[in-house]
Design an enzyme around this catalytic site. Structure first.
Site, mmCIF file in Angstrom:
data_model
loop_
_atom_site.group_PDB
_atom_site.id
_atom_site.type_symbol
_atom_site.label_atom_id
_atom_site.label_comp_id
_atom_site.label_asym_id
_atom_site.label_seq_id
_atom_site.Cartn_x
_atom_site.Cartn_y
_atom_site.Cartn_z
ATOM 1 N N HIS A 1 -8.278 48.706 -6.436
ATOM 2 C CA HIS A 1 -7.472 47.483 -6.326
ATOM 3 C C HIS A 1 -6.578 47.286 -7.553
ATOM 4 O O HIS A 1 -5.631 46.521 -7.497
ATOM 5 C CB HIS A 1 -8.327 46.255 -5.983
ATOM 6 C CG HIS A 1 -9.092 45.628 -7.109
ATOM 7 N ND1 HIS A 1 -10.433 45.873 -7.342
ATOM 8 C CD2 HIS A 1 -8.716 44.745 -8.058
ATOM 9 C CE1 HIS A 1 -10.831 45.169 -8.375
ATOM 10 N NE2 HIS A 1 -9.819 44.470 -8.839
ATOM 11 N N ASP B 1 -14.475 51.469 -4.985
ATOM 12 C CA ASP B 1 -13.259 50.855 -5.530
ATOM 13 C C ASP B 1 -12.757 51.602 -6.779
ATOM 14 O O ASP B 1 -12.857 51.102 -7.886
ATOM 15 C CB ASP B 1 -13.549 49.382 -5.855
ATOM 16 C CG ASP B 1 -12.282 48.560 -6.062
ATOM 17 O OD1 ASP B 1 -11.205 49.165 -6.249
ATOM 18 O OD2 ASP B 1 -12.375 47.323 -6.048
ATOM 19 N N SER C 1 -11.936 44.308 -14.215
ATOM 20 C CA SER C 1 -11.860 45.281 -13.137
ATOM 21 C C SER C 1 -11.417 46.612 -13.709
ATOM 22 O O SER C 1 -10.453 46.674 -14.465
ATOM 23 C CB SER C 1 -10.863 44.838 -12.073
ATOM 24 O OG SER C 1 -11.494 43.976 -11.182
HETATM 25 N N1 ARG Z 1 -12.880 40.036 -6.329
HETATM 26 C C1 ARG Z 1 -12.320 41.126 -7.058
HETATM 27 C C2 ARG Z 1 -11.368 40.596 -8.122
HETATM 28 O O1 ARG Z 1 -11.397 39.441 -8.425
HETATM 29 C C3 ARG Z 1 -11.675 42.126 -6.170
HETATM 30 C C4 ARG Z 1 -10.345 41.720 -5.603
HETATM 31 C C5 ARG Z 1 -9.676 42.785 -4.784
HETATM 32 N N2 ARG Z 1 -10.340 43.012 -3.520
HETATM 33 C C6 ARG Z 1 -10.096 42.265 -2.392
HETATM 34 N N3 ARG Z 1 -10.770 42.503 -1.327
HETATM 35 N N4 ARG Z 1 -9.205 41.312 -2.370
HETATM 36 O O2 ARG Z 1 -10.313 41.050 -8.464
HETATM 37 N N1 GLU Z 2 -12.108 41.849 -9.381
HETATM 38 C C1 GLU Z 2 -11.923 41.290 -10.681
HETATM 39 C C2 GLU Z 2 -10.723 41.900 -11.407
HETATM 40 O O1 GLU Z 2 -9.784 42.305 -10.779
HETATM 41 C C3 GLU Z 2 -13.185 41.440 -11.444
HETATM 42 C C4 GLU Z 2 -14.137 40.531 -10.854
HETATM 43 C C5 GLU Z 2 -14.369 39.340 -11.726
HETATM 44 O O2 GLU Z 2 -13.630 38.355 -11.652
HETATM 45 O O3 GLU Z 2 -15.343 39.455 -12.480
HETATM 46 O O4 GLU Z 2 -10.645 41.890 -12.610
#
Ligand code: ARG
Ligand code: GLU
Length: 725
Positions: A88, A224, A648
């Site tokens: 991502h 991921d 991330s």
């Molecule tokens: N929750 C993760 C973050 O905050 C992953 C986001 C990307 N993945 C998604 N399914 N939207 O960035």
């Molecule tokens: N998915 C998050 C990012 O893109 C990390 C998840 C979080 O917020 O800890 O950095």
């Protein structure tokens, strides 16, 4: 008596729970580990020393960690500059290289050699060369009677002077950031590499498996990851893209452990966490979870429901809105988790207990805490309206484009009319790609839903004359109120917008008042500026000053507490242990998932849960190579590392500093760790590095990449009694 005792006991218990705040809380500065953390890290199982993590005299772990594009983290995993980050995080780059003919998002991409690696203009990898405290220099010449504005301008002057005077090489950069609410300042000497090429990525059915449904969730089964390579000039220094650039020879790269993880294993996550607010007073937490989160969530609930309805019916809309939907849903889901987590762990009571203790230790500062809390109360209505406004102008794209147009007009007025054609072009270039994914019917439906909430929730005088007039003339019916906007406005399509702007500045100036979309935005914007943002901003200097003094006071009187600074996109290390958790009564979550779980979730043809045929075959044959364990293929695991957005792509490291996983998310129940970490339910989610290797090797057949890596077996190694230096 008995009651009093129970109450006392409760408060004391809460307090001690707070103070002894589990050892896993905190995002620590790597150069201060020796002083603050090394002993504890070793007691928790770390086998290396702080000097192996941050060292100015030799390559150390920190030399393998980069800020990836400024929004994620990446790590170097080979002597040839190979870089690992999340799928991502690489998504935009992968998307840009994709077309109908070669759709790398759908099918994945693997360069067979370095010539095939794909450049990504604008993408950077930033290394941290050294970190130095510069507090005395930054605070020089400041005195206590200064107003916040005077103080800030003195600080800014000092910052500029320090930066100018700092001795560095021409290819290095200097960055200075405030920490602990402006009580301390640290300088970062960096090297920004500007040639970062795409090497490989799995298909989205692996890299984004589970998509929005599984986002923030455990158990998780997402691979991921994506792989890039950092290129340098022939002198190994940062250079603009050139085909003659060569792979970076890093000062250090991470060895990769094949030995996997077990409950209670020590883990570290090293990266660039973006933003946390761990030192807010209780009123600010209340404001966040009782007022601001609910306001933002209600706007996004409405927007997501509308967009989802369209996406389900129309394939074209689904493609146009998929990325927007994902990013809107990401924060929406996080905020819901945050509200629940604070409630479930008694976050506000814990803050109150902490504040009671603080008042006891520092009676002279009780007044300060009262003032700070009451400032947040005063600011609350403006903060909430501000959130409504931000959500409105973010989610209703016509208003978003209109807002940018009005800003462009304002800029022209400031800079001079002769700048108009230039500024107009920049504006059109910015919105053109957004119009490609714009659908007037979808946007109108979103506007109907969100304007209805906005007009009802925001005080009428803050709404702005022109907008309020439309609302009243429409008998407070947002369907009627949006009618003319979406029929007659020049903002309804890119073609009309271009035509609208294709005339002299003066004539555009007059026309904006007659366009129903722009007129609505003029009203909203002015109402916001005068009655929301202005009063909000007028309180901010006092809040900043008191937050700074509150922080200083806490650090002075809480002698037995170690303080870590809030995340601010600078390099941090956090450590914890592999461990499950219990999110609800009678529910226990395990530490790790396997490919069996991928197959359980498999839904043929589904856009979130499809599984590629090759992966199904590998599973059927249990063809896991060196990466499986007892006939199972590990996929993801969780631990108690304190992480946030920006982490991330951060490496998860074992006790020896070997790479064991790749951080990509947190569990839903624990997203309140941004304002109130609680070790009982806060967990970060990582892809097991063995799954990454399995996909690269067995799924993609990219063995040449595996050969670049340094694979180790720390748990199997027979260690001599005395390790030679
Ligand atoms: N929750 C993760 C973050 O905050 C992953 C986001 C990307 N993945 C998604 N399914 N939207 O960035
Ligand atoms: N998915 C998050 C990012 O893109 C990390 C998840 C979080 O917020 O800890 O950095």
């Amino acid at each position: 008596m008995r009651q009093g005792f129970t109450k006392y006991f409760l408060i004391t218990a809460l307090f001690f729970q707070y103070l002894s705040a589990s050892a896993t809380e905190g995002m620590w500065l790597p150069q201060l580990l020796t002083q603050l953390n090394e002993k504890e890290m070793k007691s928790m199982g770390m086998k290396i020393s702080a000097a192996d993590i941050y060292n100015l005299n030799k390559g150390s772990l920190k030399d393998a960690i980069v800020s990836f594009g400024g929004f994620c983290t990446g790590e170097i995993i080979s002597s040839q500059g190979l870089l690992l980050t999340n799928h991502h995080c690489g998504y935009e780059s992968i998307q840009k290289h994709s077309s109908i003919d070669h759709n790398y998002l759908d099918n994945g991409f693997w360069a067979r050699n370095q010539q095939e690696e794909l450049p990504n203009p604008g993408l950077t990898a930033t290394f941290i060369v050294r970190i130095e405290e510069v507090t005395p220099q930054v605070l020089q010449g400041l005195y206590s009677g200064m107003s916040e504005t005077e103080r800030q301008s003195a600080v800014d002057k000092n910052l500029a002077r320090i930066k100018d005077g700092y001795r560095k090489e021409s290819y290095q950069e200097v960055l200075i950031k405030p920490f602990f609410e402006g009580n301390r300042y640290f300088l970062f000497l960096t090297e920004v590499y500007k040639d970062v090429r795409l090497v490989g990525t799995p298909p989205s059915s692996i890299g984004k498996f589970g998509s929005d449904t599984d986002n923030w969730m455990w158990p998780r089964h997402t691979g991921d990851f994506s792989i890039f390579r950092v290129y340098a000039g022939k002198d190994n220094r940062p250079a603009e893209y050139s085909k003659d650039n060569v792979p970076l020879k890093p000062k250090y790269f991470l060895p990769i452990s094949l030995d996997g993880i077990a409950t209670n294993d020590f883990t570290m996550v090293f990266g660039f966490p973006g933003r946390t607010n761990e030192y807010l007073p209780s009123e600010a937490i209340k404001l966040t979870v009782e007022k601001q989160d609910p306001a933002k969530v209600s706007m996004r609930d409405a927007a997501l429901k509308v967009i989802d309805g369209f996406m389900r019916k129309d394939e074209q809309i689904k493609i146009q809105y998929a990325a927007k939907y994902a990013s809107t849903a990401n924060a929406w889901k996080k905020w819901i988790g945050e509200m629940q987590g604070i409630r479930q762990t008694g976050g506000i009571q814990r803050k109150l207990a902490y504040e009671a203790r603080f008042r006891q230790l520092a009676p002279a500062y009780g007044g300060l805490l009262d003032s700070l809390n009451s400032l947040y109360q005063t600011q609350a209505p403006y903060a909430v309206s501000k959130d409504y406004y931000t959500e409105l102008t973010r989610n209703v794209e016509m208003l978003n484009f209109a807002n940018d147009l009005l800003t462009m007009m304002q800029d022209t007025r400031l800079k001079g009319e002769d700048q108009f054609s230039d500024l107009r072009k920049k504006y059109l270039d910015k919105v053109a790609p957004k119009y490609r994914n714009y659908n007037n019917d979808v946007d109108r439906a979103v506007a109907i839903a969100l304007l209805d909430i906005y007009f009802r929730e925001v005080p009428s005088r803050s709404i702005g004359g022109e907008a309020y007039q439309v609302w009243m003339e429409s008998n407070k019916d947002s369907r009627t109120a949006t009618g003319k906007m979406y029929e007659l406005s020049a903002m309804t399509s890119f073609g009309k917008l271009e035509a609208f702007l294709n005339r002299p500045f003066k004539s555009v100036e007059q026309a904006i008042w007659k366009d129903p979309g722009l007129r609505m935005m003029i009203g909203l914007r002015n109402g916001y500026a005068d009655f929301i943002n202005k009063p909000y901003d007028s309180l901010q200097p006092d809040i900043n000053r008191l937050q700074r003094r509150y922080m200083e006071a806490q650090m002075t009187v809480m002698k037995d507490k170690r303080f870590y600074p809030d995340a601010n996109s600078t390099l941090r290390i956090t450590y914890g242990k592999v461990g499950g958790y219990s999110p609800r009564d009678a529910v226990e979550y395990g530490i790790a998932t396997t490919l069996e779980g991928v197959m359980e979730k498999y839904k043929p043809g589904d856009y979130e849960f499809d599984v590629p045929e090759k992966l199904r075959t590998l599973h059927a044959n249990k063809d896991y190579g060196a990466y499986g364990v007892n006939g199972k293929m590990p996929v993801c695991f969780i631990a108690s590392n304190h992480t946030t957005g920006g982490n991330s792509g951060s490496p998860a490291l074992d006790a020896y500093g070997n790479l064991i996983g790749l951080n990509f998310d947190r569990t839903w129940e624990g997203t309140m760790s941004d304002i109130n970490y609680d070790a009982s339910i806060c967990r970060n989610i990582m892809v097991d590095i063995r799954y990454v290797l399995f996909i690269v090797d067995k799924f993609a057949g990219a063995e040449h990449l595996i050969r670049e890596l340094k694979l180790v077996h720390p748990k199997q190694a027979v260690k001599p009694l005395k390790k030679a230096a």
